[in-house]
Design a protein around this motif. Structure first.
Motif, PDB file in Angstrom:
ATOM      1  N   LEU A 104       0.887  -0.579   0.338  1.00 34.15           N
ATOM      2  CA  LEU A 104      -0.378  -0.096   0.069  1.00 34.15           C
ATOM      3  C   LEU A 104       0.545   1.504  -0.065  1.00 34.15           C
ATOM      4  O   LEU A 104       0.598   2.304  -0.610  1.00 34.15           O
ATOM      5  CB  LEU A 104      -1.303  -0.403   1.129  1.00 34.15           C
ATOM      6  N   ILE A 163       2.280   1.197  -4.034  1.00 34.17           N
ATOM      7  CA  ILE A 163       0.559   2.511  -4.002  1.00 34.17           C
ATOM      8  C   ILE A 163       0.479   3.660  -4.484  1.00 34.17           C
ATOM      9  O   ILE A 163       0.325   4.649  -4.899  1.00 34.17           O
ATOM     10  CB  ILE A 163      -0.974   1.724  -4.278  1.00 34.17           C
ATOM     11  N   TYR A 164       0.526   4.093  -2.877  1.00 30.70           N
ATOM     12  CA  TYR A 164       0.217   5.132  -2.507  1.00 30.70           C
ATOM     13  C   TYR A 164       2.270   6.390  -3.255  1.00 30.70           C
ATOM     14  O   TYR A 164       0.942   7.311  -3.082  1.00 30.70           O
ATOM     15  CB  TYR A 164       0.672   5.433  -0.832  1.00 30.70           C
ATOM     16  N   LYS A 170      -7.300   7.720  -0.534  1.00 27.83           N
ATOM     17  CA  LYS A 170      -7.694   6.649  -0.218  1.00 27.83           C
ATOM     18  C   LYS A 170      -6.808   5.446   0.255  1.00 27.83           C
ATOM     19  O   LYS A 170      -7.436   4.313   1.170  1.00 27.83           O
ATOM     20  CB  LYS A 170      -8.837   6.267  -1.344  1.00 27.83           C
ATOM     21  N   TYR A 171      -5.797   5.382  -0.610  1.00 25.04           N
ATOM     22  CA  TYR A 171      -4.566   3.997  -0.375  1.00 25.04           C
ATOM     23  C   TYR A 171      -4.176   5.361   1.241  1.00 25.04           C
ATOM     24  O   TYR A 171      -3.034   3.277   2.269  1.00 25.04           O
ATOM     25  CB  TYR A 171      -3.691   4.262  -1.220  1.00 25.04           C
TER      26      TYR A 171
END
Length: 348
Positions: free
Chosen positions: A216, A219-220, A227-228
């Motif tokens: 995560l 991803i962020y 949201k991440y």
């Protein structure tokens, strides 16, 4: 947008920090029955909780593996790439450990048997092999346990990712973590009696939350979608429950600090510079073979150095051993591992 080159440098430096923490734990704290200095450093918080460097390794792995899998065309290619990455050093280091066992006879785990090589080179837990073959497989290096966890993560995450999608893969990994965590908490409160099967299940998945947190973070880091970030925070808080059985507030503080260091190095450039420097990057470069080699050889080296040079201050004994093993690990990482990897790439 993030500087991709700088990010990789930071991750290498964070690997360096992780192995240094593990070294401090093994070199000054956990093997007090063998150290010439006994429990002299037992009260040092940095040393006592240094084993949590493994959780930092898991965070980094989650970040890197998602980055890797997104660039890979299929499951078997992904597994082949990971095997070629892990197997050469594991084989080389396992052989070094086995062949030098007689010289480092002071090893806490004693002189290794030939069959002790099998768990490492197959990346399968000793306990699982013992159940399969009905015979004992003495531990070659206790530190190998984290590699067995990593390989399970690779197979399960990779399969879910290529069969379904990224979200399903992350959810599946996190559900496995939650199930292991809940089972462990129920055992703590005596709702169940822990069986051998339960122990294997918990040991296999109780650390999976950190892989999800690392993924995560990746991803962020790539998209900066809030949201991440929220999912990352929730995942980190949930992942802390893997240590619930220890009931140790200081351990939680130490873990949170490590998570903040991980995030700070990635998202705050002035702080990340610290881990992009030569020292941390060099240690990060050799971190894998160093991790494989260090534990028993470290303790045996400390005992040997003290025996022949008793005038050396206690604090320096593990440092000297670390420099010696680090030099050996550099030879593996710089020369032996790449040579074997080239051979395997031609064959497979």
């Amino acid at each position: 947008m993030p500087d991709k080159r700088k990010r990789i440098e930071v991750l290498d430096g964070l690997r360096g920090l992780a192995i240094v923490l593990v070294f401090l734990f093994h070199g000054y704290y956990i093997w007090d029955a063998y150290y010439p200095f006994g429990k002299l450093y037992a009260g040092n918080v940095l040393f006592k909780y240094g084993s949590l460097g493994v959780q930092l390794f898991f965070l980094i792995s989650g970040f890197v593996i998602l980055m890797s899998v997104e660039k890979t065309p299929g499951f078997w290619t992904f597994i082949k790439n990971r095997w070629i990455r892990l197997f050469p050093s594991m084989l080389i280091c396992s052989l070094i450990i086995y062949l030098t066992g007689g010289f480092f006879y002071e090893r806490p785990f004693g002189i290794p048997e030939l069959k002790s090589l099998l768990p490492g080179i197959t990346f399968i837990n000793n306990s699982i092999l013992e159940r399969l073959f009905g015979t004992s497989f003495p531990v070659l290096e206790l530190s190998f346990w984290s590699l067995y966890v990593e390989v399970k993560f690779y197979f399960i995450f990779g399969a879910l990712y290529f069969l379904f999608n990224r979200a399903t893969a992350l959810a599946g990994i996190f559900i496995l973590y939650l199930s292991a965590s809940v089972l462990q908490i129920l055992i703590v409160y005596h709702a169940f009696t822990e069986t051998a099967t339960m122990k294997i299940y918990i040991g296999s998945f109780i650390h999976f939350g950190w892989f999800v947190a690392g993924a995560l973070t990746y991803i962020y880091y790539q998209g900066r979608e809030k949201k991440y970030l929220y999912l990352l925070i929730i995942t980190i808080l949930c992942s802390l429950f893997y240590a619930y059985k220890f009931q140790d507030a200081v351990l939680y503080v130490y873990l949170i600090i490590l998570v903040l260091i991980f995030l700070g190095a990635l998202f705050w450039a002035p702080f990340g510079v610290l881990f992009s420097g030569r020292v941390f990057k060099t240690i990060g470069f050799i971190s894998y073979p160093l991790y494989l080699l260090h534990e028993n050889m470290l303790i045996a080296s400390v005992i040997k150095v003290h025996k022949f040079f008793p005038q050396i201050p206690y604090f320096l004994l593990p440092v000297i051993a670390f420099l010696f093993i680090g030099s050996l690990a550099y030879g593996v990482a710089r020369f032996l591992e790449p040579a074997l990897q080239r051979v395997l790439k031609k064959i497979i």
